[in-house]
Design an enzyme around this catalytic site. Structure first.
Site, PDB file in Angstrom:
ATOM      1  N   TRP A 467       0.835  -1.207   0.000  1.00 34.35           N
ATOM      2  CA  TRP A 467       0.000   0.000   0.000  1.00 34.35           C
ATOM      3  C   TRP A 467       0.871   1.259   0.000  1.00 34.35           C
ATOM      4  O   TRP A 467       0.573   2.235   0.671  1.00 34.35           O
ATOM      5  CB  TRP A 467      -0.976  -0.003   1.188  1.00 34.35           C
ATOM      6  CG  TRP A 467      -1.693  -1.293   1.339  1.00 34.35           C
ATOM      7  CD1 TRP A 467      -2.585  -1.851   0.476  1.00 34.35           C
ATOM      8  CD2 TRP A 467      -1.575  -2.239   2.424  1.00 34.35           C
ATOM      9  NE1 TRP A 467      -3.030  -3.076   0.940  1.00 34.35           N
ATOM     10  CE2 TRP A 467      -2.419  -3.341   2.127  1.00 34.35           C
ATOM     11  CE3 TRP A 467      -0.841  -2.262   3.597  1.00 34.35           C
ATOM     12  CZ2 TRP A 467      -2.544  -4.442   2.962  1.00 34.35           C
ATOM     13  CZ3 TRP A 467      -0.958  -3.371   4.434  1.00 34.35           C
ATOM     14  CH2 TRP A 467      -1.804  -4.424   4.120  1.00 34.35           C
ATOM     15  N   HIS A 468       1.950   1.221  -0.789  1.00 32.84           N
ATOM     16  CA  HIS A 468       2.870   2.362  -0.894  1.00 32.84           C
ATOM     17  C   HIS A 468       2.808   2.962  -2.296  1.00 32.84           C
ATOM     18  O   HIS A 468       3.825   3.224  -2.927  1.00 32.84           O
ATOM     19  CB  HIS A 468       4.302   1.911  -0.591  1.00 32.84           C
ATOM     20  CG  HIS A 468       4.515   1.450   0.814  1.00 32.84           C
ATOM     21  ND1 HIS A 468       5.623   0.721   1.196  1.00 32.84           N
ATOM     22  CD2 HIS A 468       3.762   1.621   1.938  1.00 32.84           C
ATOM     23  CE1 HIS A 468       5.543   0.460   2.502  1.00 32.84           C
ATOM     24  NE2 HIS A 468       4.415   0.997   2.962  1.00 32.84           N
ATOM     25  N   GLN A 469       1.619   3.208  -2.792  1.00 35.22           N
ATOM     26  CA  GLN A 469       1.465   3.722  -4.156  1.00 35.22           C
ATOM     27  C   GLN A 469       2.096   5.107  -4.279  1.00 35.22           C
ATOM     28  O   GLN A 469       1.959   5.937  -3.382  1.00 35.22           O
ATOM     29  CB  GLN A 469      -0.015   3.772  -4.506  1.00 35.22           C
ATOM     30  CG  GLN A 469      -0.660   2.382  -4.448  1.00 35.22           C
ATOM     31  CD  GLN A 469      -2.148   2.451  -4.300  1.00 35.22           C
ATOM     32  OE1 GLN A 469      -2.837   2.772  -5.255  1.00 35.22           O
ATOM     33  NE2 GLN A 469      -2.656   2.173  -3.119  1.00 35.22           N
TER      34      GLN A 469
END
Length: 543
Positions: A467-469
């Site tokens: 979840w490190h877009q």
């Protein structure tokens, strides 16, 4: 909606009627996540500028936010944008859930709370792409010294004390975390006392994690930066306010439109508007406002204000492949469940880590496509790619705010990523099956011994996201860059971007800390441009 600002007779965090919010401010900051909270607070701290902070989500008053162990309960909830990627050939056609924080604090209110500043090589790459040494590692160390209130061993050249961001290691890490460090050392991975000291200047290492937990409670970036300033007359925070598009005067942004409790409102900025909506919503608002790839915008009937082909391109994320072991008996979970991490290399010739491993002290279920059973009690290494080579893109599905963005992660499309993934899983299995873990576990449950082709199959079917877009409106000087070194959008006046989307490439490790740096840097640039007072150090907590 809720309005958070000063009133003589009404305490902060009380509901207000819609007409309580004025229409004109000096600065508008869109998004109250890790970057936006830092920008808004630093601008408001001066006292001479009025600041509006708009947040699409709600407040942060929930046990699932404050209790570090409950972070998984936020995924898929109203506190999550719950984006989903398009089918990815590199993942056997699977669609990745792409969580992103929604509400005060953004991702920092629902994440695992790991503080990881990014590797020296990351920041030096930023500086080279931007053509500005202010983005280089030595400069960024100054920001971290300003930001941090570090609770560990003194390291005055690298760490700060007295800043707004409380950072600490767990006082008594669980046995499984200590076992990981012992196993890493036995395999030749150096063990450091701090993740964010010397370890981020060398080719890698292992350490006890650094977390944003104080007295057993989560501290979001909003909590650290904005909440101490809520009584200021010049700061207004408005929740349930979805920014829909920018308002232009020619090529100058003069404000934003937003849906506030379902009602369209307009807010104007005397000075500048800052987009801190994250790597999905920032490019979406840009494109639906007419800033982006000309042909793509025209295909949806959107009037082109500025042709910027890089908007929505260069999408990057950290992928993880869960390796799991079953406990002999139930073991305690400390803090957020992540108390140890490793940054290492898939190839000895590399000069910075390209493998990211965060140990979780509970068993994470593998995607159903793997066909693997998850033990009732166990631990999982969230083990993956720190520097992926694959690049994705975002596309509009339509011109309206309710038309979703089509996210094409393009995961594992580059052969270098599969090679690194195989090395990461091999290292993880060596660690977890070493002698140091035998008193704690009965054995490995995922992935287990496999042929090379079988391991590739496991990687494609098990891959999930950290979840490190990021990187979808990158900073740089080529024709795919969206912002310059001062975070100004090319060809547009009075608009800057401050969030993970401006990264030229994703940083090594969790992205919360780099996003705070981006917010701090944006605030410095804005204060200088508009004659606000120089920033005091450390951060002033009183008002």
């Amino acid at each position: 909606m809720k309005l958070y600002n000063y009133d003589d007779n009404v305490p902060a965090n009380t509901s207000f009627p819609q007409n309580a919010v004025g229409d004109v401010f000096d600065f508008i900051v869109c998004g109250a996540g890790s970057s936006g909270s830092a920008v808004a607070a630093r601008l408001a701290e001066d006292g001479n500028a009025s600041v509006l902070l708009l947040e699409a989500g709600g407040d942060d008053k929930s046990e699932t936010v404050s209790n570090p162990a409950q972070w998984p309960l936020n995924l898929g909830s109203s506190r999550d944008w719950s984006f989903v990627g398009q089918p990815a050939p590199g993942l056997d056609g699977r669609r990745l859930p792409l969580s992103m924080g929604k509400g005060l604090g953004g991702g920092s209110s629902i994440n695992v709370m790991v503080w990881a500043r990014g590797h020296k090589a990351d920041w030096d790459y930023f500086a080279a792409e931007a053509g500005d040494d202010a983005w280089g590692y030595e400069s960024i160390l100054g920001y971290y010294r300003r930001i941090e209130d570090w609770q560990g061993d003194v390291d005055p050249s690298r760490r700060g004390t007295g800043g707004p961001v409380h950072v600490a290691q767990p006082l008594s890490p669980q046995p499984v975390a200590e076992a990981l460090l012992s196993a890493a050392s036995a395999l030749g991975v150096p063990v450091f006392g701090s993740t964010n000291g010397e370890m981020m200047e060398v080719p890698g290492g292992a350490s006890i994690a650094e977390l944003r937990i104080r007295d057993g409670k989560r501290e979001s970036v909003f909590h650290s930066y904005v909440r101490p300033l809520l009584s200021r007359r010049n700061l207004t925070v408005l929740t349930d306010a979805l920014v829909t598009r920018l308002i232009f005067d020619g090529k100058r942004v003069k404000g934003v439109e937003a849906l506030v409790d379902g009602r369209q409102r307009q807010f104007m900025a005397h000075c500048e508007t800052v987009l801190s909506l994250g790597a999905i919503n920032t490019p979406k608002v840009l494109m639906q406002s007419g800033i982006g790839p000309e042909k793509d915008l025209q295909s949806h009937g959107i009037t082109v204000v500025q042709d910027l082909p890089g908007v929505g391109r260069n999408h990057q994320d950290h992928l993880a492949f869960g390796c799991t072991w079953a406990y002999r008996k139930p073991e305690a979970v400390g803090g957020s469940g992540c108390e140890a991490n490793i940054y290492w290399k898939s190839d000895t010739r590399l000069n910075q880590p390209d493998i990211l491993q965060c140990q979780l002290e509970f068993a994470v279920p593998s995607p159903s496509e793997t066909g693997l059973q998850t033990p009732e009690y166990g631990w999982t290494m969230f083990n993956g790619l720190a520097q992926p080579k694959s690049r994705g893109r975002l596309r509009l599905s339509g011109p309206d705010i309710n038309d979703p963005v089509l996210i094409e992660p393009n995961s594992l499309s580059e052969p270098e990523d599969m090679a690194a993934a195989l090395a990461a899983v091999e290292l993880c299995r060596e660690l977890g099956n070493s002698d140091g873990f035998r008193p704690l576990v009965t054995g490995e449950t995922a992935p287990g011994p496999r042929s090379r082709s079988g391991m590739i199959d496991f990687i494609r079917r098990s891959a999930v996201t950290y979840w490190h877009q990021s990187c979808t409106a990158k900073m740089g000087r080529d024709n795919m860059s969206v912002v310059d070194s001062e975070l100004k959008v090319y060809g547009i006046d009075s608009l800057r971007i401050a969030d993970s989307s401006i990264m030229p490439r994703i940083t090594t490790g969790n992205t919360m800390a780099p996003c705070v740096v981006i917010g701090e840097r944006a605030a410095d640039l804005l204060r200088k441009s508009h004659g606000l007072s120089a920033l005091r150090e450390p951060f002033a907590q009183s008002v």
